[in-house]
Design a protein around this motif. Sequence first.
Motif, PDB file in Angstrom:
ATOM      1  N   LYS A  26     -10.452  14.611  73.569  1.00 47.38           N
ATOM      2  CA  LYS A  26     -11.344  14.455  72.423  1.00 47.38           C
ATOM      3  C   LYS A  26     -10.529  14.137  71.180  1.00 47.38           C
ATOM      4  CE  LYS A  26     -14.909  16.833  69.783  1.00 47.38           C
ATOM      5  NZ  LYS A  26     -15.638  18.107  69.595  1.00 47.38           N
ATOM      6  N   THR A  27     -10.856  13.053  70.536  1.00 50.98           N
ATOM      7  CA  THR A  27     -10.196  12.691  69.290  1.00 50.98           C
ATOM      8  C   THR A  27     -10.900  13.391  68.140  1.00 50.98           C
ATOM      9  OG1 THR A  27      -9.639  10.524  70.170  1.00 50.98           O
ATOM     10  CG2 THR A  27      -9.539  10.781  67.778  1.00 50.98           C
ATOM     11  N   PRO A  28     -10.191  14.191  67.333  1.00 54.52           N
ATOM     12  CA  PRO A  28     -10.837  14.890  66.227  1.00 54.52           C
ATOM     13  C   PRO A  28     -11.487  13.905  65.248  1.00 54.52           C
ATOM     14  CG  PRO A  28      -8.615  15.713  66.591  1.00 54.52           C
ATOM     15  CD  PRO A  28      -8.761  14.481  67.421  1.00 54.52           C
ATOM     16  N   THR A  29     -12.673  14.255  64.775  1.00 53.21           N
ATOM     17  CA  THR A  29     -13.379  13.445  63.791  1.00 53.21           C
ATOM     18  C   THR A  29     -13.024  13.979  62.416  1.00 53.21           C
ATOM     19  OG1 THR A  29     -15.168  13.137  65.368  1.00 53.21           O
ATOM     20  CG2 THR A  29     -15.635  12.573  63.093  1.00 53.21           C
ATOM     21  N   GLU A  30     -12.180  13.263  61.708  1.00 52.02           N
ATOM     22  CA  GLU A  30     -11.649  13.743  60.438  1.00 52.02           C
ATOM     23  C   GLU A  30     -12.444  13.215  59.254  1.00 52.02           C
ATOM     24  OE1 GLU A  30      -6.968  14.608  61.441  1.00 52.02           O
ATOM     25  OE2 GLU A  30      -7.476  12.898  60.168  1.00 52.02           O
ATOM     26  N   LEU A  31     -12.453  14.021  58.201  1.00 50.07           N
ATOM     27  CA  LEU A  31     -13.101  13.670  56.951  1.00 50.07           C
ATOM     28  C   LEU A  31     -12.163  14.076  55.828  1.00 50.07           C
ATOM     29  CD1 LEU A  31     -15.703  12.731  55.459  1.00 50.07           C
ATOM     30  CD2 LEU A  31     -16.497  15.093  55.590  1.00 50.07           C
ATOM     31  N   LYS A  32     -11.787  13.118  54.990  1.00 51.45           N
ATOM     32  CA  LYS A  32     -10.890  13.401  53.865  1.00 51.45           C
ATOM     33  C   LYS A  32     -11.707  13.472  52.589  1.00 51.45           C
ATOM     34  CE  LYS A  32      -6.337  12.207  52.064  1.00 51.45           C
ATOM     35  NZ  LYS A  32      -5.236  11.207  52.065  1.00 51.45           N
ATOM     36  N   ILE A  33     -11.613  14.602  51.888  1.00 44.59           N
ATOM     37  CA  ILE A  33     -12.479  14.862  50.741  1.00 44.59           C
ATOM     38  C   ILE A  33     -11.655  15.274  49.526  1.00 44.59           C
ATOM     39  CG2 ILE A  33     -14.648  15.417  51.900  1.00 44.59           C
ATOM     40  CD1 ILE A  33     -13.745  18.230  52.242  1.00 44.59           C
ATOM     41  N   VAL A  34     -12.194  14.955  48.361  1.00 39.34           N
ATOM     42  CA  VAL A  34     -11.546  15.245  47.084  1.00 39.34           C
ATOM     43  C   VAL A  34     -12.558  15.868  46.143  1.00 39.34           C
ATOM     44  CG1 VAL A  34     -10.845  14.058  44.943  1.00 39.34           C
ATOM     45  CG2 VAL A  34      -9.645  13.574  47.070  1.00 39.34           C
ATOM     46  N   THR A  35     -12.114  16.842  45.354  1.00 34.47           N
ATOM     47  CA  THR A  35     -12.889  17.285  44.203  1.00 34.47           C
ATOM     48  C   THR A  35     -11.989  17.238  42.972  1.00 34.47           C
ATOM     49  OG1 THR A  35     -14.316  19.012  43.272  1.00 34.47           O
ATOM     50  CG2 THR A  35     -12.424  19.754  44.560  1.00 34.47           C
ATOM     51  N   PHE A  36     -12.578  16.781  41.846  1.00 29.51           N
ATOM     52  CA  PHE A  36     -11.784  16.599  40.624  1.00 29.51           C
ATOM     53  C   PHE A  36     -12.709  16.703  39.411  1.00 29.51           C
ATOM     54  CE2 PHE A  36      -7.813  13.896  39.291  1.00 29.51           C
ATOM     55  CZ  PHE A  36      -7.397  14.918  38.452  1.00 29.51           C
ATOM     56  N   ASN A  37     -12.396  17.632  38.523  1.00 26.80           N
ATOM     57  CA  ASN A  37     -13.053  17.691  37.212  1.00 26.80           C
ATOM     58  C   ASN A  37     -12.297  16.737  36.301  1.00 26.80           C
ATOM     59  OD1 ASN A  37     -13.591  18.387  34.457  1.00 26.80           O
ATOM     60  ND2 ASN A  37     -14.401  20.360  35.120  1.00 26.80           N
ATOM     61  N   ILE A  38     -12.972  15.676  35.837  1.00 28.19           N
ATOM     62  CA  ILE A  38     -12.265  14.605  35.126  1.00 28.19           C
ATOM     63  C   ILE A  38     -12.278  14.756  33.603  1.00 28.19           C
ATOM     64  CG2 ILE A  38     -12.644  13.012  37.040  1.00 28.19           C
ATOM     65  CD1 ILE A  38     -14.770  11.604  35.283  1.00 28.19           C
ATOM     66  N   TRP A  39     -12.898  15.867  33.067  1.00 26.41           N
ATOM     67  CA  TRP A  39     -12.782  16.195  31.631  1.00 26.41           C
ATOM     68  C   TRP A  39     -13.446  15.142  30.744  1.00 26.41           C
ATOM     69  CZ3 TRP A  39      -7.728  16.414  28.321  1.00 26.41           C
ATOM     70  CH2 TRP A  39      -7.865  17.333  27.279  1.00 26.41           C
ATOM     71  N   HIS A  40     -14.499  14.546  31.229  1.00 27.82           N
ATOM     72  CA  HIS A  40     -15.256  13.458  30.555  1.00 27.82           C
ATOM     73  C   HIS A  40     -14.330  12.581  29.718  1.00 27.82           C
ATOM     74  CE1 HIS A  40     -16.005  16.250  26.980  1.00 27.82           C
ATOM     75  NE2 HIS A  40     -15.968  17.142  27.949  1.00 27.82           N
ATOM     76  N   ASN A  41     -14.566  12.403  28.417  1.00 27.18           N
ATOM     77  CA  ASN A  41     -13.697  11.506  27.632  1.00 27.18           C
ATOM     78  C   ASN A  41     -12.857  12.272  26.632  1.00 27.18           C
ATOM     79  OD1 ASN A  41     -15.826  12.193  25.957  1.00 27.18           O
ATOM     80  ND2 ASN A  41     -15.960  10.165  24.998  1.00 27.18           N
ATOM     81  N   MET A  42     -12.599  13.548  26.935  1.00 31.00           N
ATOM     82  CA  MET A  42     -11.788  14.359  26.039  1.00 31.00           C
ATOM     83  C   MET A  42     -10.325  13.939  26.098  1.00 31.00           C
ATOM     84  SD  MET A  42     -13.618  16.526  24.320  1.00 31.00           S
ATOM     85  CE  MET A  42     -12.541  17.896  23.902  1.00 31.00           C
ATOM     86  N   GLY A  43      -9.570  14.383  25.085  1.00 33.11           N
ATOM     87  CA  GLY A  43      -8.156  14.065  25.018  1.00 33.11           C
ATOM     88  C   GLY A  43      -7.937  12.570  24.803  1.00 33.11           C
ATOM     89  N   ALA A  44      -6.836  12.081  25.307  1.00 30.55           N
ATOM     90  CA  ALA A  44      -6.495  10.659  25.159  1.00 30.55           C
ATOM     91  C   ALA A  44      -7.104   9.884  26.324  1.00 30.55           C
ATOM     92  CB  ALA A  44      -4.985  10.490  25.103  1.00 30.55           C
ATOM     93  N   TRP A  45      -8.419   9.621  26.256  1.00 27.01           N
ATOM     94  CA  TRP A  45      -9.108   8.998  27.380  1.00 27.01           C
ATOM     95  C   TRP A  45      -8.501   7.647  27.746  1.00 27.01           C
ATOM     96  CZ3 TRP A  45     -11.267   9.126  31.710  1.00 27.01           C
ATOM     97  CH2 TRP A  45     -12.028   8.064  32.214  1.00 27.01           C
ATOM     98  N   ALA A  46      -8.149   6.841  26.791  1.00 25.67           N
ATOM     99  CA  ALA A  46      -7.577   5.518  27.091  1.00 25.67           C
ATOM    100  C   ALA A  46      -6.285   5.648  27.897  1.00 25.67           C
ATOM    101  CB  ALA A  46      -7.319   4.747  25.803  1.00 25.67           C
ATOM    102  N   ALA A  47      -5.502   6.667  27.599  1.00 26.30           N
ATOM    103  CA  ALA A  47      -4.258   6.889  28.351  1.00 26.30           C
ATOM    104  C   ALA A  47      -4.540   7.558  29.694  1.00 26.30           C
ATOM    105  CB  ALA A  47      -3.303   7.745  27.527  1.00 26.30           C
ATOM    106  N   ARG A  48      -5.556   8.414  29.746  1.00 26.94           N
ATOM    107  CA  ARG A  48      -5.858   9.150  30.980  1.00 26.94           C
ATOM    108  C   ARG A  48      -6.528   8.269  32.026  1.00 26.94           C
ATOM    109  NH1 ARG A  48      -9.239  12.849  31.688  1.00 26.94           N
ATOM    110  NH2 ARG A  48     -10.612  12.709  29.879  1.00 26.94           N
ATOM    111  N   ARG A  49      -7.309   7.305  31.588  1.00 23.38           N
ATOM    112  CA  ARG A  49      -8.106   6.505  32.526  1.00 23.38           C
ATOM    113  C   ARG A  49      -7.261   5.878  33.632  1.00 23.38           C
ATOM    114  NH1 ARG A  49     -12.611   1.749  31.438  1.00 23.38           N
ATOM    115  NH2 ARG A  49     -12.109   0.536  33.288  1.00 23.38           N
ATOM    116  N   PRO A  50      -6.197   5.138  33.338  1.00 21.88           N
ATOM    117  CA  PRO A  50      -5.431   4.544  34.451  1.00 21.88           C
ATOM    118  C   PRO A  50      -4.746   5.596  35.321  1.00 21.88           C
ATOM    119  CG  PRO A  50      -4.326   4.174  32.352  1.00 21.88           C
ATOM    120  CD  PRO A  50      -5.676   4.709  32.028  1.00 21.88           C
ATOM    121  N   LEU A  51      -4.396   6.744  34.739  1.00 20.01           N
ATOM    122  CA  LEU A  51      -3.781   7.812  35.531  1.00 20.01           C
ATOM    123  C   LEU A  51      -4.791   8.403  36.505  1.00 20.01           C
ATOM    124  CD1 LEU A  51      -1.706   9.670  32.782  1.00 20.01           C
ATOM    125  CD2 LEU A  51      -1.057   7.699  34.190  1.00 20.01           C
TER     126      LEU A  51
END
Length: 269
Positions: A26-51
């Motif tokens: 049996k080949t395991p059925t994998e699921l890769k998941i992410v959770t991330f609080n992105i801090w809306h547009n606080m701080g230096a949003w223009a600098a944070r966006r590409p990061l």
Amino acid sequence: MIPRRTLLAAAALAPLAGCATAPKAKTPTELKIVTFNIWHNMGAWAARRPLLVAALKAQDADVIALQEVLEDANVGLENQARMLARELGGYHVAFVSTDAEGAPRRYGNALLTRLPVLAEASTKLEPLDDFRTALRLRVAVQGRPVDVVVTHLAWQQDAGPVRARQIASLLGWLPQDGTPLIVMGDFNATQEDSGLATLTGPRFFSALPRGAVTTTLNPAKGHPERVIDHVFVEQAAFTPGEARRFGDTPTNGEYPSDHFGVVATVRLR
């Protein structure tokens, strides 16, 4: 004496019989998941966006849960989840907010997935005066349905009873049809918080085990070290794989968010 023709026929059938009875790997059925609080547009949003884009792209996840997602026409900010989906490529976007459809400013949670979507639903969580939501996508994982849910709970440290009520509201709203379930997001509480007791009990396991990291809040943004971003996975339906945090390394002194992301791989049983 057995006729030679009979012996030859039996010999020819023997390998086929062996193939029919041998257990299939049996080949395991994998699921890769992410959770991330992105801090809306606080701080230096223009600098944070590409990061933020780069950090999420590096995870190559099947499902991404986002909190503190903002769209604000008054400042020319498009829906951040839709922007990220476009930059990452290939993701379906679902977004929920307590703000009215069509309002110039909407703030909430989002799910991005590149898996087939079977159903989508959202709800406002009790108590309504805390303005919290839950968003569900039913996705197909190699043909098997899985429910993935994002939420963001009450933030006050003494709000354990409120968080317990919000979790009860969320679980009571979900379909009771046995579909495997993953609940993730910013719970604003560690696993020791009494309000999270239902999710830290026997039904679920944390994809990121207790003690695996010291914090998912970013100390560089003035936060205390606490693990409050979680991925809770149903024990009966999944087995754990690798899990870690990400987005925790600065680039030119800047971070993607005031939280760190959590990425985990789980396997359907």
